[in-house]
Design an enzyme around this catalytic site. Structure first.
Site, PDB file in Angstrom:
ATOM      1  N   GLN A  20       0.910  -1.157  -0.042  1.00  0.00           N
ATOM      2  CA  GLN A  20       0.036   0.054  -0.017  1.00  0.00           C
ATOM      3  C   GLN A  20       0.912   1.147  -0.063  1.00  0.00           C
ATOM      4  O   GLN A  20       0.543   2.047  -0.602  1.00  0.00           O
ATOM      5  CB  GLN A  20      -0.948  -0.084   1.314  1.00  0.00           C
ATOM      6  CG  GLN A  20      -2.165  -1.175   1.259  1.00  0.00           C
ATOM      7  CD  GLN A  20      -2.892  -1.136   2.344  1.00  0.00           C
ATOM      8  OE1 GLN A  20      -2.353  -0.862   3.563  1.00  0.00           O
ATOM      9  NE2 GLN A  20      -4.187  -1.642   2.407  1.00  0.00           N
ATOM     10  N   ASN A  42     -11.218  -3.381  -5.125  1.00  0.00           N
ATOM     11  CA  ASN A  42     -12.394  -2.522  -4.426  1.00  0.00           C
ATOM     12  C   ASN A  42     -12.874  -1.383  -5.179  1.00  0.00           C
ATOM     13  O   ASN A  42     -12.381  -0.203  -5.273  1.00  0.00           O
ATOM     14  CB  ASN A  42     -11.807  -2.053  -3.045  1.00  0.00           C
ATOM     15  CG  ASN A  42     -13.006  -1.489  -2.316  1.00  0.00           C
ATOM     16  OD1 ASN A  42     -14.022  -1.386  -2.706  1.00  0.00           O
ATOM     17  ND2 ASN A  42     -12.424  -0.739  -1.347  1.00  0.00           N
ATOM     18  N   GLY A  66     -18.174  -4.130  -5.381  1.00  0.00           N
ATOM     19  CA  GLY A  66     -18.610  -2.774  -5.407  1.00  0.00           C
ATOM     20  C   GLY A  66     -19.172  -2.091  -4.083  1.00  0.00           C
ATOM     21  O   GLY A  66     -19.136  -2.588  -3.073  1.00  0.00           O
ATOM     22  N   HIS A  95     -12.184 -20.854 -17.124  1.00  0.00           N
ATOM     23  CA  HIS A  95     -12.941 -22.094 -16.816  1.00  0.00           C
ATOM     24  C   HIS A  95     -12.221 -23.436 -16.825  1.00  0.00           C
ATOM     25  O   HIS A  95     -12.676 -24.241 -16.306  1.00  0.00           O
ATOM     26  CB  HIS A  95     -14.159 -21.926 -17.994  1.00  0.00           C
ATOM     27  CG  HIS A  95     -13.497 -22.375 -19.323  1.00  0.00           C
ATOM     28  ND1 HIS A  95     -13.357 -23.599 -19.803  1.00  0.00           N
ATOM     29  CD2 HIS A  95     -12.869 -21.832 -20.535  1.00  0.00           C
ATOM     30  CE1 HIS A  95     -12.751 -23.990 -20.987  1.00  0.00           C
ATOM     31  NE2 HIS A  95     -12.295 -22.875 -21.071  1.00  0.00           N
ATOM     32  N   ASP A  99     -13.436 -25.489 -13.994  1.00  0.00           N
ATOM     33  CA  ASP A  99     -14.317 -26.643 -14.242  1.00  0.00           C
ATOM     34  C   ASP A  99     -13.366 -27.924 -14.050  1.00  0.00           C
ATOM     35  O   ASP A  99     -13.924 -29.007 -14.417  1.00  0.00           O
ATOM     36  CB  ASP A  99     -14.731 -26.624 -15.814  1.00  0.00           C
ATOM     37  CG  ASP A  99     -15.864 -25.418 -15.749  1.00  0.00           C
ATOM     38  OD1 ASP A  99     -16.638 -25.046 -14.730  1.00  0.00           O
ATOM     39  OD2 ASP A  99     -15.881 -25.067 -17.149  1.00  0.00           O
TER      40      ASP A  99
END
Length: 101
Positions: A20, A42, A66, A95, A99
């Protein structure tokens, strides 16, 4: 935070503080942000509610949180309306990993 699975909570907090501060000062090194497997943004901090995250290899997934909105909602199956704090979460994933391909 790289290799967080091998770090203590205190070590993760220290690394987050370092990152940060480096970001705030404009001193993030490429190795600080390259090679992530999951990114969490964020977007609520700038007023965003949702987005369409795109996975950038070698990432496996990306998520966006959000802002919390105070919105009207029905109570159960009644016509009564109450206020509720609602937060949208958007995510995208590879995926093949999700998956198990």
């Amino acid at each position: 935070v790289k290799h967080c699975q091998a770090l203590s909570i205190l070590d993760i907090a220290k690394e987050l503080s370092r990152l940060q501060e480096a970001a705030h000062d404009g001193n993030l090194a490429e190795e600080d942000i390259a090679g992530a497997t999951f990114t969490l943004s964020n977007i609520g901090a700038i007023g965003g509610t949702y987005m369409s995250p795109i996975v950038s290899p070698p990432q496996v997934a990306i998520g966006a949180i959000g802002k919390i909105q105070r919105l009207p909602r029905f109570v159960g199956d009644t016509d009564e309306v109450c206020t509720a704090n609602i937060m949208q979460i958007s995510w995208g994933g590879d995926h093949r990993v999700i998956d198990g391909a």
